[in-house]
Design an enzyme around this catalytic site. Structure first.
Site, PDB file in Angstrom:
ATOM      1  N   PRO A 298     -22.340  31.535 -42.496  1.00 27.61           N
ATOM      2  CA  PRO A 298     -22.456  30.561 -43.582  1.00 27.61           C
ATOM      3  C   PRO A 298     -21.500  30.872 -44.728  1.00 27.61           C
ATOM      4  O   PRO A 298     -21.346  32.027 -45.127  1.00 27.61           O
ATOM      5  CB  PRO A 298     -23.904  30.733 -44.043  1.00 27.61           C
ATOM      6  CG  PRO A 298     -24.201  32.170 -43.764  1.00 27.61           C
ATOM      7  CD  PRO A 298     -23.422  32.534 -42.534  1.00 27.61           C
TER       8      PRO A 298
ATOM      9  N   ARG B  52     -20.431  27.900 -47.444  1.00 30.58           N
ATOM     10  CA  ARG B  52     -20.885  26.984 -48.485  1.00 30.58           C
ATOM     11  C   ARG B  52     -22.352  27.204 -48.865  1.00 30.58           C
ATOM     12  O   ARG B  52     -22.704  27.220 -50.038  1.00 30.58           O
ATOM     13  CB  ARG B  52     -20.709  25.549 -47.978  1.00 30.58           C
ATOM     14  CG  ARG B  52     -20.969  24.475 -49.013  1.00 30.58           C
ATOM     15  CD  ARG B  52     -20.972  23.092 -48.344  1.00 30.58           C
ATOM     16  NE  ARG B  52     -19.845  22.906 -47.456  1.00 30.58           N
ATOM     17  CZ  ARG B  52     -18.689  22.366 -47.815  1.00 30.58           C
ATOM     18  NH1 ARG B  52     -18.519  21.928 -49.035  1.00 30.58           N
ATOM     19  NH2 ARG B  52     -17.701  22.246 -46.946  1.00 30.58           N
TER      20      ARG B  52
ATOM     21  N   ARG C 179     -11.672  19.813 -54.169  1.00 27.12           N
ATOM     22  CA  ARG C 179     -12.594  19.135 -53.252  1.00 27.12           C
ATOM     23  C   ARG C 179     -12.705  17.622 -53.463  1.00 27.12           C
ATOM     24  O   ARG C 179     -12.698  16.878 -52.480  1.00 27.12           O
ATOM     25  CB  ARG C 179     -14.000  19.761 -53.310  1.00 27.12           C
ATOM     26  CG  ARG C 179     -14.069  21.188 -52.775  1.00 27.12           C
ATOM     27  CD  ARG C 179     -15.499  21.645 -52.540  1.00 27.12           C
ATOM     28  NE  ARG C 179     -16.116  20.872 -51.488  1.00 27.12           N
ATOM     29  CZ  ARG C 179     -16.919  19.850 -51.650  1.00 27.12           C
ATOM     30  NH1 ARG C 179     -17.265  19.463 -52.867  1.00 27.12           N
ATOM     31  NH2 ARG C 179     -17.399  19.193 -50.632  1.00 27.12           N
TER      32      ARG C 179
ATOM     33  N   CYS D  99      -0.007  15.563 -62.947  1.00 27.52           N
ATOM     34  CA  CYS D  99       0.733  14.331 -62.681  1.00 27.52           C
ATOM     35  C   CYS D  99       0.559  13.910 -61.225  1.00 27.52           C
ATOM     36  O   CYS D  99       1.498  13.985 -60.421  1.00 27.52           O
ATOM     37  CB  CYS D  99       2.201  14.536 -63.028  1.00 27.52           C
ATOM     38  SG  CYS D  99       2.373  15.061 -64.736  1.00 27.52           S
ATOM     39  N   GLU D 100      -0.623  13.508 -60.882  1.00 28.32           N
ATOM     40  CA  GLU D 100      -0.953  13.014 -59.548  1.00 28.32           C
ATOM     41  C   GLU D 100      -2.081  12.002 -59.717  1.00 28.32           C
ATOM     42  O   GLU D 100      -3.056  12.279 -60.437  1.00 28.32           O
ATOM     43  CB  GLU D 100      -1.525  14.146 -58.662  1.00 28.32           C
ATOM     44  CG  GLU D 100      -0.584  15.245 -58.289  1.00 28.32           C
ATOM     45  CD  GLU D 100       0.381  14.889 -57.172  1.00 28.32           C
ATOM     46  OE1 GLU D 100       0.154  13.880 -56.467  1.00 28.32           O
ATOM     47  OE2 GLU D 100       1.356  15.636 -57.015  1.00 28.32           O
TER      48      GLU D 100
ATOM     49  N   TYR E  83     -15.417  26.850 -51.957  1.00 28.92           N
ATOM     50  CA  TYR E  83     -14.160  26.117 -51.820  1.00 28.92           C
ATOM     51  C   TYR E  83     -13.701  25.575 -53.170  1.00 28.92           C
ATOM     52  O   TYR E  83     -13.135  24.485 -53.255  1.00 28.92           O
ATOM     53  CB  TYR E  83     -14.291  25.012 -50.753  1.00 28.92           C
ATOM     54  CG  TYR E  83     -14.815  25.570 -49.437  1.00 28.92           C
ATOM     55  CD1 TYR E  83     -14.002  26.389 -48.649  1.00 28.92           C
ATOM     56  CD2 TYR E  83     -16.129  25.349 -49.015  1.00 28.92           C
ATOM     57  CE1 TYR E  83     -14.474  26.948 -47.473  1.00 28.92           C
ATOM     58  CE2 TYR E  83     -16.611  25.904 -47.843  1.00 28.92           C
ATOM     59  CZ  TYR E  83     -15.779  26.705 -47.077  1.00 28.92           C
ATOM     60  OH  TYR E  83     -16.253  27.259 -45.914  1.00 28.92           O
TER      61      TYR E  83
END
Ligand SMILES: *Cc1c(COP(=O)(O)O)cnc(C)c1O
Length: 434
Positions: free
Chosen positions: A290, A292, A328, A359-360, A388
């Site tokens: 495991p 997460r 995420r 800048c995305e 994550y």
């Protein structure tokens, strides 16, 4: 059980006020609750108590040394996917003898390092890899413990980017070829020792169905390989999903009571009830990996509002955390609850996007979210960012990576310092001007 809740109108991690942490250490800031990690490990450990088992925490979810040390102290093992992760585990006081090494592209350096340290097992994902490990072990005069990762071709019913157990995914060896591969190891790889069989069908699974389906499908194969080659273990991988939407009221502290609702039918109890009976009669050690589940709900990302911008269609809350800190939402369409650290009672919510300064167009932490009006300087908590999160952070847009804090009761420890501007250019060189 989690340990984030509002006390006197301010969000706390255990007994530490997150507002004061943000003021003291700046933002963006990752904050982890040690007690939550301990609680999750213990629950899973107890759920599996009828089995000879080993929990190998998937290091890639959160590899901070303090997190790894917490798990090592609980007696946990580790599932690693690189030489770097092995280095971290050892540095944190973990044992190589409790490490399994996964991944499709292990290199010579990594294999040599893992053999030298004496890991528990290589989980191999191709015949070519098995032959390479055999060759290296031979050169080193060692026997390499191996397991084969089977791809059971089961649909984990999770996001496409975190499904791993379908034939079209790069992971594992096709179910139909497994017997043949074990035969090759036994006959042609004198420096390999068959130790187990492994699978991992995906991440953030929210029902037991796919786990049960995969175990039922692979179990006869495990029994056969055990009879032929004397396996020690069967690893059923990781993938246990978590609840991303939680109550933070001081009155309703038990997140686990929220499990079992439609949005999240998977509890540890349900998971254990479903899989333990299927595994009990195998007479093998059962490994779980495991990631997460262990750390996801144990972490938050604190960020400060920089500006509010009122567009035609909605409000943009521009914050100082961005996709380089937490990828995420944009990579996996991950949904994170976002709440003001100082609660805004009575304020009327408005449709908002929480965006970073990068800048995305994909640089957002949340879209179309009902949030109260905020002022510059207000601190927000992006919940359930312990897995994550930091491990996928980058320096994109030449942004320094955030600091990490581990809270333990009333104490807060800096477990990773914020990067400095100097850190950003360390190791870079400009050739001399000719
Ligand atoms: C990523 C990974 C895990 C952990 O997955 P979670 O969904 O975080 O539990 C376990 N095993 C393998 C082989 C992995 O690649």
């Amino acid at each position: 059980m989690h340990h984030f809740r509002y006390l006197q109108g301010s969000l706390h991690a255990e007994n530490v006020d997150l507002q004061s942490l943000a003021e003291q250490h700046g933002t963006p800031l990752y904050v982890y609750s040690k007690e939550t990690i301990v609680d999750h490990y213990t629950r899973l450990d107890q759920g599996l108590s009828r089995l000879d088992h080993m929990i190998c925490y998937a290091v890639k979810a959160n590899s901070n040394l303090a997190v790894l040390s917490t798990i090592a102290q609980l007696g946990g093992g580790f599932d690693i996917v690189s030489g770097g992760e092995l280095f971290r585990v050892l540095r944190a006081g973990g044992q190589a003898a409790k490490c399994t090494f996964a991944g499709v592209g292990k290199t010579r350096d990594e294999i040599e390092y893992a053999l030298k340290e004496g890991i528990y097992c290589f989980n191999a994902e191709s015949e070519a890899e098995l032959r390479f490990i055999d060759q290296i072990a031979g050169e080193m005069g060692l026997k390499a413990p191996v397991a084969v990762r089977v791809n059971p071709n089961v649909d984990a019913k999770t996001h496409a980017k975190i499904t791993t157990g379908k034939s079209e995914n790069k992971f594992g060896i096709d179910f139909d070829r497994i017997e043949e591969v074990y035969e090759i190891i036994a006959k042609e790889c004198p420096n390999l020792e068959i130790r187990g069989l492994q699978m991992h069908i995906g991440s953030q699974l929210t029902s037991v169905g796919p786990f049960v389906e995969a175990v039922e499908k692979v179990k006869p194969l495990v029994q056969e390989m055990k009879a032929k080659y004397g396996l020690q273990f069967f690893s059923i991988g990781g993938g246990i999903g978590i609840v991303y939407k939680q109550s933070l009221d001081s009155g309703s502290q038990d997140w686990w009571s929220l499990e079992g609702n439609e949005s999240h039918p998977l509890t540890i109890q349900a998971y254990a009830d479903a899989v333990v009976p299927l595994l009990e009669d195998l007479g093998l050690r059962i490994l779980l990996e495991p990631g997460r589940f262990m750390v996801g709900n144990a972490g938050v990302l604190l960020t400060k509002v920089v500006y509010e911008k009122r567009g035609k269609a909605k409000v943009f809350k521009i914050v100082d955390a961005a996709m380089n800190d937490l990828i995420r939402p944009t990579l996996y369409e991950g949904w994170h609850q976002i709440v003001p650290v100082r609660s805004k009672v009575g304020a009327e919510n408005e449709l908002s996007d929480v965006v970073g300064p990068i800048c995305e167009t994909g640089d957002y932490l949340a879209q179309n979210r009902e949030l109260p009006p905020l002022n510059a300087g207000d601190v927000l908590a992006v919940m359930s960012a312990g897995a994550y999160g930091f491990t996928m952070a980058s320096n994109y847009n030449t942004r320094t990576m955030p600091a990490e804090i581990l809270v333990d009761g009333t104490e807060a420890y800096v477990v990773r310092e914020r990067q400095t501007l100097e850190d950003l250019v360390r190791g870079e060189h400009v050739p001399p001007v000719k």
